[in-house]
Design a protein around this motif. Structure first.
Motif, short mmCIF file in Angstrom:
data_model
loop_
_atom_site.label_atom_id
_atom_site.label_comp_id
_atom_site.label_asym_id
_atom_site.label_seq_id
_atom_site.Cartn_x
_atom_site.Cartn_y
_atom_site.Cartn_z
N ARG A 47 -13.59 -3.26 10.83
CA ARG A 47 -15.02 -3.35 10.53
C ARG A 47 -15.87 -2.56 11.53
NH1 ARG A 47 -18.10 -6.37 7.14
NH2 ARG A 47 -16.26 -6.02 5.83
N PRO A 48 -15.61 -2.64 12.85
CA PRO A 48 -16.37 -1.77 13.75
C PRO A 48 -16.22 -0.29 13.43
CG PRO A 48 -15.28 -3.51 15.00
CD PRO A 48 -14.76 -3.59 13.60
N ALA A 49 -15.01 0.11 13.01
CA ALA A 49 -14.81 1.52 12.65
C ALA A 49 -15.64 1.89 11.42
CB ALA A 49 -13.33 1.79 12.39
N LEU A 50 -15.69 0.99 10.43
CA LEU A 50 -16.49 1.25 9.24
C LEU A 50 -17.97 1.33 9.60
CD1 LEU A 50 -17.07 1.50 6.22
CD2 LEU A 50 -16.93 -1.00 6.06
N LEU A 51 -18.45 0.37 10.39
CA LEU A 51 -19.85 0.39 10.78
C LEU A 51 -20.18 1.65 11.58
CD1 LEU A 51 -20.36 -3.37 11.78
CD2 LEU A 51 -21.02 -2.22 9.65
N GLY A 52 -19.24 2.06 12.41
CA GLY A 52 -19.44 3.30 13.16
C GLY A 52 -19.53 4.51 12.25
N LEU A 53 -18.66 4.55 11.22
CA LEU A 53 -18.71 5.66 10.26
C LEU A 53 -20.04 5.69 9.53
CD1 LEU A 53 -17.45 7.93 8.54
CD2 LEU A 53 -16.46 6.14 7.07
N LEU A 54 -20.51 4.53 9.08
CA LEU A 54 -21.77 4.47 8.34
C LEU A 54 -22.95 4.84 9.24
CD1 LEU A 54 -21.24 1.25 6.19
CD2 LEU A 54 -20.89 3.64 5.53
N LEU A 55 -22.91 4.38 10.49
CA LEU A 55 -23.98 4.72 11.42
C LEU A 55 -23.99 6.22 11.72
CD1 LEU A 55 -26.26 3.90 13.33
CD2 LEU A 55 -24.52 3.44 15.08
N ALA A 56 -22.81 6.79 11.95
CA ALA A 56 -22.73 8.23 12.21
C ALA A 56 -23.22 9.03 11.00
CB ALA A 56 -21.30 8.62 12.56
N THR A 57 -22.87 8.56 9.80
CA THR A 57 -23.32 9.23 8.58
C THR A 57 -24.84 9.17 8.47
OG1 THR A 57 -21.25 8.64 7.46
CG2 THR A 57 -23.09 9.32 6.08
N ALA A 58 -25.40 8.01 8.78
CA ALA A 58 -26.85 7.85 8.71
C ALA A 58 -27.55 8.79 9.69
CB ALA A 58 -27.24 6.40 8.99
N VAL A 59 -27.03 8.87 10.91
CA VAL A 59 -27.62 9.76 11.90
C VAL A 59 -27.52 11.22 11.43
CG1 VAL A 59 -27.40 10.66 14.25
CG2 VAL A 59 -27.21 8.20 13.83
N LEU A 60 -26.36 11.58 10.89
CA LEU A 60 -26.16 12.95 10.41
C LEU A 60 -27.14 13.31 9.32
CD1 LEU A 60 -24.24 15.48 10.52
CD2 LEU A 60 -22.95 14.37 8.67
N TYR A 61 -27.39 12.36 8.41
CA TYR A 61 -28.21 12.66 7.25
C TYR A 61 -29.71 12.55 7.51
CZ TYR A 61 -23.98 12.63 4.35
OH TYR A 61 -22.75 12.90 3.80
N VAL A 62 -30.13 11.81 8.53
CA VAL A 62 -31.57 11.69 8.78
C VAL A 62 -32.02 12.55 9.96
CG1 VAL A 62 -31.62 9.35 7.85
CG2 VAL A 62 -31.39 9.67 10.32
N TRP A 63 -31.07 13.19 10.65
CA TRP A 63 -31.43 14.00 11.81
C TRP A 63 -32.38 15.13 11.42
CZ3 TRP A 63 -30.63 13.27 16.90
CH2 TRP A 63 -30.90 14.36 17.76
N ASP A 64 -33.55 15.15 12.01
CA ASP A 64 -34.55 16.19 11.76
C ASP A 64 -34.80 16.37 10.27
OD1 ASP A 64 -36.39 18.07 12.60
OD2 ASP A 64 -34.96 19.71 12.67
N LEU A 156 -10.67 7.68 6.26
CA LEU A 156 -10.52 9.12 6.09
C LEU A 156 -11.29 9.60 4.86
CD1 LEU A 156 -9.31 11.87 6.78
CD2 LEU A 156 -7.23 11.18 5.55
N ALA A 157 -11.18 8.86 3.76
CA ALA A 157 -11.91 9.25 2.55
C ALA A 157 -13.41 9.26 2.80
CB ALA A 157 -11.57 8.29 1.41
N GLY A 158 -13.92 8.22 3.45
CA GLY A 158 -15.34 8.17 3.73
C GLY A 158 -15.79 9.29 4.65
N ALA A 159 -14.97 9.58 5.66
CA ALA A 159 -15.33 10.64 6.61
C ALA A 159 -15.34 12.00 5.93
CB ALA A 159 -14.36 10.64 7.78
N VAL A 160 -14.36 12.26 5.06
CA VAL A 160 -14.32 13.54 4.35
C VAL A 160 -15.56 13.71 3.49
CG1 VAL A 160 -13.10 14.85 2.57
CG2 VAL A 160 -11.81 13.75 4.40
N LEU A 161 -15.97 12.65 2.80
CA LEU A 161 -17.19 12.73 2.00
C LEU A 161 -18.40 12.99 2.88
CD1 LEU A 161 -18.92 12.42 -0.53
CD2 LEU A 161 -18.79 9.94 -0.24
N ALA A 162 -18.49 12.29 4.00
CA ALA A 162 -19.67 12.40 4.86
C ALA A 162 -19.85 13.81 5.40
CB ALA A 162 -19.57 11.40 6.01
N VAL A 163 -18.76 14.48 5.73
CA VAL A 163 -18.88 15.81 6.36
C VAL A 163 -18.64 16.95 5.38
CG1 VAL A 163 -18.21 14.87 8.60
CG2 VAL A 163 -16.45 15.86 7.12
#
Length: 719
Positions: A47-64, A156-163
């Motif tokens: 669960r911490p890994a999932l929350l970390g993935l979602l948080l990193a995705t959110a930062v990536l998508y809202v940055w600037d 891995l699937a979620g990370a591939v989609l995010a990036v």
């Protein structure tokens, strides 16, 4: 003697409460622990890994995020209109006075318009919902894969989609594609829940998601229906007649969830609603099956920028796709298309075959195989449709492939890794790794001046990873290494090879502003123009779409425009980057009329002039083309009539209708500088522009040509 303090008991319902209430209270009390730790039995790190993935995705998508301004002003103007008028909200009108709608259904506009109603009109209030839909899509994909595969596979699937570069682009942009991806991801999840449980409710939910997908981007949403129905009919735990009945009921859910809005639009008298943008007959059904439907496959799109049937990119160009690039099975690998989505596609297809071999003896109702088949079917069918469609095709359309590609790749890699004791599995993994690094080299080489060292790093690491993957886990010398060092090193290097190049492309995407109607992820590449085959300029990067020059170092390769021309007008200075002579829609420069690549820049003084006495008019101005009108509407936040819709080729309004509106004192100004082009559609916008030029006196304000129509009754009577 020490006193022991008993822990505070969990909240409990009052005596006599129902068992349902007791279960609800118990689940409510367990929410904090479940959110942080995950389900009982899951690994502590999951669960911490999932929350970390979602948080990193959110930062990536809202940055600037605000750097892109209004992004696609065509849709931003409709969002602004929907935020101040409920009729415009319901129909997806381009303006709050409801002259004409955008050329899509309005579902994606609804969420953005609600956000603007809550937080006011700004770039952030429009684009943040898109970013949140991206985070939700990553979460849904994780949940889908996790039900039958390991947490590592799901991550891995979620990370591939995010990036995935095109995903990072579209989840930071206001086109309908972000909502479409989320809805199709939910349809996949619900269908697999139906396969797992056999319960009808899940496939009904899946059908509803596809139906709302139709209200987002029409027939494109239906590309997923064959894989959904096929997997359920094959793998659901029921006899065939029950599976068929459930599938038929799901189709009913599709029709109901999509059809209610269509029925309203088609049954309401045309005089009570805005004209349907993109339609020559003011019919949403015509838009569905023509311009936005089968016309995309055949190239016969009356009134489009491709020139309509028989024009550039029309039916006569079906074999090549006209200005949208060559069609064929390798289309997605060519030009700028490849860098949007295909980094892992060769490996995913290879791993798919290997994974099916691994699951060949699984029972019919195997949920692992059903998951793989659904992702693979979704991926292959959509990719084939994109590869052979001869009509309008932009590079960003490929975002629809992202969840399916990520799921197929992650599941295939996981199953092959599990079988790594077998020589054939190790060979497959090594070949997939070499194919990934080699294809990354090709894609990176297309961006000649961008990070030229990166391809060498990926190639070198690819060779190392392939060698590591060929080592048998039963090798005696591995036992002398501490812990799981060799396995972890192999996984780390392999993931680096797989994701390093797309991550670099994605970081370039999120650090660059994108505006206009034609956008593409990553750096400019040879032959790239936001989806136009043969172009040579960066698609939709800020500073060019609305005029000016591309960002430094982004000259866009050395391709040439098809036949040297594009619709209407000329690009500033008459040239395209690298000196290729060509033409673009008139305007598109600061203070000009705009064009289909982006809206005009509007000075504060001009916006103030247009806003004077605005309460006396239904529309403060009228302009040919929705993109042109959008810039002025967003600058003033007042209704501007988009004559002829997006391309200026819709018969809305006709010359007689426009003259009547002018005579009634409904329109204050006409903004000149762009004329419509029929492209097989209506020439009404050109007739209106000619009539205005003949009947009214032109004035120039901040380099913009205006016609004051306030004396309209006299001019209309004279004409």
């Amino acid at each position: 003697m020490t006193t022991q303090v008993s822990p505070r008991p969990a909240a409990s319902p009052r005596p006599g409460a129902s068992p349902l209430a007791a279960r609800f209270v118990a689940r409510l009390a367990a929410l904090p622990r479940t959110f942080v730790r995950g389900r009982v039995g899951s690994a502590r790190w999951e669960r911490p890994a999932l929350l970390g993935l979602l948080l990193a995705t959110a930062v990536l998508y809202v940055w600037d995020l605000g750097a892109s301004g209004w992004a696609n002003s065509f849709y931003s103007a409709a969002v602004q209109a929907g935020s101040v008028d409920w009729t415009a909200f319901f129909y997806g009108s381009s303006d709050a006075a409801n002259a004409i709608t955008v050329d899509k259904p309005p579902a994606s506009l609804w969420l953005m318009a609600l956000s603007v109603r809550l937080f006011g009109l700004s770039s952030w209030s429009i684009l943040v919902p898109e970013a949140l839909m991206g985070v939700a899509s990553v979460g849904v994909l994780f949940a889908t894969v996790r039900r039958r595969f390991s947490a590592g596979t799901a991550l891995l699937a979620g990370a591939v989609l995010a990036v995935t570069p095109v995903a990072a682009l579209m989840f930071r942009f206001n086109n309908p594609d972000a909502l479409l991806v989320l809805l199709l991801s939910l349809a996949t999840y619900f269908t697999l829940r139906g396969v797992e449980t056999g319960k009808l409710k899940w496939v009904l939910w899946a059908g509803a998601m596809v139906g709302f997908g139709f209200l987002t981007k029409q027939l494109q949403a239906f590309l997923i229906l064959p894989p959904l129905a096929g997997v359920y009919l094959y793998a659901a735990p029921h006899r065939f007649l029950t599976r068929f009945w459930h599938s038929f009921a799901a189709l009913g859910a599709v029709i109901v969830s999509a059809g209610w809005w269509v029925a309203v639009v088609e049954l309401v008298p045309t005089s009570w609603r805005p004209h349907i943008g993109g339609s020559q007959t003011n019919s949403f059904l015509e838009l569905t099956f023509g311009y936005n439907g089968f016309g995309r496959l055949t190239g016969s799109e009356t009134g489009s920028v491709t020139g309509g049937a028989g024009g550039v990119g029309g039916a006569g160009a079906a074999a090549t796709g006209g200005m949208w690039g060559e069609t064929g099975v390798f289309r997605l690998f060519l030009g700028e298309f490849g860098g949007q989505i295909t980094w892992l596609l060769p490996a995913a297809l290879l791993l798919l075959v290997a994974a099916l071999v691994v699951l060949r003896r699984a029972p019919r109702i195997s949920l692992r195989r059903a998951t793989l088949l659904l992702f693979a079917g979704y991926l292959i069918l959509t990719a084939l449709a994109f590869s052979f469609m001869a009509g309008i095709f932009h590079a960003y359309y490929t975002v629809a492939l992202a969840p399916a590609l990520a799921g197929t790749f992650a599941i295939g890699a996981s199953l092959v890794w599990m079988k790594r004791t077998a020589l054939w599995a190790r060979i497959t993994a090594a070949v997939a790794m070499l194919a990934t690094s080699a294809w990354a080299w090709v894609l990176l080489d297309r961006a000649v001046d961008w990070l030229p060292w990166l391809k060498f790093v990926v190639a070198a690491l690819g060779l190392i990873a392939a060698a590591l993957l060929m080592v048998s886990p039963r090798a005696a010398w591995l036992r002398r290494l501490p812990g799981q060092w060799w396995r972890r090193a192999t996984v780390a290097i392999a993931l680096t090879v797989a994701l390093l190049a797309p991550v670099a492309y994605t970081l370039d995407t999120v650090s660059t502003a994108h505006t206009g109607s034609i956008v593409a992820a990553g750096p400019a590449v040879s032959g790239g123009m936001g989806g136009m085959g043969g172009g040579g300029m960066p698609g939709g990067r800020a500073g060019f779409a609305g005029g000016g020059t591309p960002p430094a170092g982004r000259t866009g390769g050395n391709g040439t425009l098809p036949n040297g021309t594009l619709p209407n007008g000329t690009v500033p200075n008459g040239t395209v980057p690298n000196g290729t002579t060509g033409t673009l829609p008139t305007g598109g420069r600061p203070g000009g009329a705009g064009g289909f690549m982006g809206s005009a820049s509007v000075s504060a003084s001009l916006a103030a002039l247009l806003s004077v006495d605005s309460g006396s008019y239904t529309w403060i101005a009228a302009a040919v083309g929705s993109d042109t009108a959008a810039g002025y509407q967003l600058a003033t936040q007042l209704p501007v009539m988009a004559i002829g819709g997006f391309n200026g080729s819709d018969p809305a309004p006709t010359l007689a209708e426009f003259q009547a509106d002018v005579a009634a004192g409904k329109i204050h100004y006409f903004i000149g500088g762009r004329t419509g082009q029929a492209n097989g559609g209506s020439s009404a916008s050109s007739e209106i522009a000619a009539w205005v030029a003949e009947s009214f006196t032109a004035q120039t304000v901040d380099s913009v040509t205006l016609y004051d129509l306030s004396a309209g009754a006299t001019a209309s009577a004279t004409s």
